[in-house]
Design an enzyme around this catalytic site. Structure first.
Site, short mmCIF file in Angstrom:
data_model
loop_
_atom_site.label_atom_id
_atom_site.label_comp_id
_atom_site.label_asym_id
_atom_site.label_seq_id
_atom_site.Cartn_x
_atom_site.Cartn_y
_atom_site.Cartn_z
N LYS A 18 0.83 -1.21 0.00
CA LYS A 18 0.00 0.00 0.00
C LYS A 18 0.87 1.27 0.00
CE LYS A 18 -1.81 1.17 4.43
NZ LYS A 18 -1.93 2.62 4.29
N GLY A 19 0.25 2.38 -0.30
CA GLY A 19 0.98 3.65 -0.40
C GLY A 19 1.72 4.02 0.88
N GLY A 20 2.96 4.42 0.74
CA GLY A 20 3.71 4.99 1.86
C GLY A 20 4.25 4.02 2.89
N VAL A 21 4.18 2.70 2.62
CA VAL A 21 4.62 1.74 3.65
C VAL A 21 6.12 1.48 3.64
CG1 VAL A 21 2.41 0.52 3.89
CG2 VAL A 21 4.05 -0.23 2.15
N LYS A 23 7.95 0.85 0.28
CA LYS A 23 8.35 0.07 -0.91
C LYS A 23 9.63 0.61 -1.53
CE LYS A 23 4.51 1.04 -3.01
NZ LYS A 23 3.84 1.71 -1.89
N THR A 24 9.70 1.94 -1.71
CA THR A 24 10.88 2.53 -2.33
C THR A 24 12.10 2.34 -1.44
OG1 THR A 24 9.47 4.12 -3.45
CG2 THR A 24 11.80 4.65 -3.36
N ASP A 47 6.18 4.24 -10.78
CA ASP A 47 5.26 5.12 -10.09
C ASP A 47 5.02 6.40 -10.91
OD1 ASP A 47 3.90 6.44 -8.12
OD2 ASP A 47 5.29 5.83 -6.54
#
Ligand SMILES: Nc1ncnc2c1ncn2[C@@H]1O[C@H](COP(=O)(O)OP(=O)(O)OP(=O)(O)O)[C@@H](O)[C@H]1O
Ligand SMILES: [Mg+2]
Length: 308
Positions: A18-21, A23-24, A47
């Site tokens: 999910k967003g902001g967890v 990943k990057t 992205d």
């Protein structure tokens, strides 16, 4: 539990969640790790608002560039729109030529219509990634996927795309029949797309080539979303063997952190109970700083890989 290099010995490592967890952060630390071991590594972000440039504090864009200070590591930020644009550039004239034998329409309309086929955008993204592997320039592609949370689902798409293509020839044959057309110019194109979809399915469906790493956080939304993504992937016969639990509060020296830790505890237990038996679970503690620059990434690398 620290990761072992051998468990991640694949051509493509995909990070989703999910967003902001994180990943990057996780994909950059992993890419750094393997580049440091001499594997020619390309980290790709698909992205729409990529952040590789920010995390590596270097200019990374839609063409591959070396990451300064990290030998063997290259970066690429490319949006699905850009992949589609390149696809149109490459295949547009061929598609138009075929279509214009059937209908008299402006070039852009025909090409835009062709690009609307279900799953085609994802299909070409996968093909694009595969192209980098096949180029022979890289030993490993680390793919930081878009933050939709269910992006891993796109792996099921070549199948759907293929299914569409199975029906498509029938439709075109009907058109041919109705208008008494002599030639069937679409047939060859469809056959080549079918072949493309088949090859991407074969590559991405093979656990020897691709490893999916799901990133989550010990909070309700993270846990529930992971459950959904994993269930969907299982439907497509894809297994996830690596889960990262990020932002874990370990030491709690003040009331604020104590309360956050208490909040996280049941979710951590849930994640371990549900997935501990069949996945490698790696925890990354909530750090007192943002993860930016190679040095900070190296700290995350040590956490993930146990400083081997
Ligand atoms: N363990 C951590 N401790 C402290 N900060 C963290 C940690 N992990 C990530 N961060 C910070 O949280 C922010 C979000 O992380 P990141 O960009 O990796 O998430 P993402 O899943 O890629 O987000 P998006 O979905 O927006 O792409 C960043 O500012 C990053 O530095
Ligand atoms: Mg990101």
């Amino acid at each position: 539990m620290a990761w072992r290099d051998a468990d991640l010995d694949r051509r493509v490592l995909m990070f989703g969640g999910k967003g902001g967890v994180g990943k990057t952060t996780s994909s950059a630390a992993t890419a750094l790790h393997f580049a440091r071991r001499g594997r020619r590594t390309l980290i790709i972000s698909s992205d729409l608002t990529p952040s590789l440039s920010d995390i590596f504090e270097a200019e990374i864009g839609p063409t591959e560039r070396p990451v300064p200070g990290v030998p063997h590591l290259y970066g690429l930020e490319i949006s699905p729109d850009e992949v589609m644009r390149r696809w149109k550039e490459k295949f547009g004239p061929e598609v138009y030529q075929a279509a214009s034998a059937l209908v008299d329409l402006p070039y852009d309309e025909v090409i835009d219509y062709a690009a609307l086929a279900p799953g085609i955008q994802e299909e070409f993204m996968l093909d694009y990634i595969l192209g980098h592997i096949r180029s022979g320039r890289y030993d490993l592609v680390v793919w930081d996927t878009a933050p939709a949370g269910d992006t891993l689902r796109l792996l099921g798409l070549p199948g759907r795309f293929l299914a569409h293509l199975r029906v498509a020839p029938k439709i075109y044959l009907e058109v041919q029949d109705r208008f008494r057309l002599k030639q069937m110019p679409f047939r060859e194109i469809i056959a080549s797309w079918q072949e493309l979809a088949r090859q991407t399915m074969e590559f991405f469906g093979d656990p020897d080539n691709v490893e999916f790493i799901l990133v989550t956080i010990p909070e309700a939304l993270g846990v529930y979303q992971s459950r959904r993504v994993l269930a969907e992937l299982a439907e497509h016969g894809l297994t996830v063997r690596h889960l990262i639990i990020n932002d874990v509060v370990s030491a709690a020296e003040c009331d604020f952190l104590r309360r956050r830790r208490e909040m996280q505890q049941p979710y951590l237990e849930m994640l371990h109970a549900e997935y501990g038996g069949r996945m490698t679970l790696a925890e990354i503690p909530l750090l007192p700083y943002e993860v930016k620059g190679v040095e900070r990434l190296e700290e995350v690398e040590r956490i993930l890989f146990g400083g081997e």
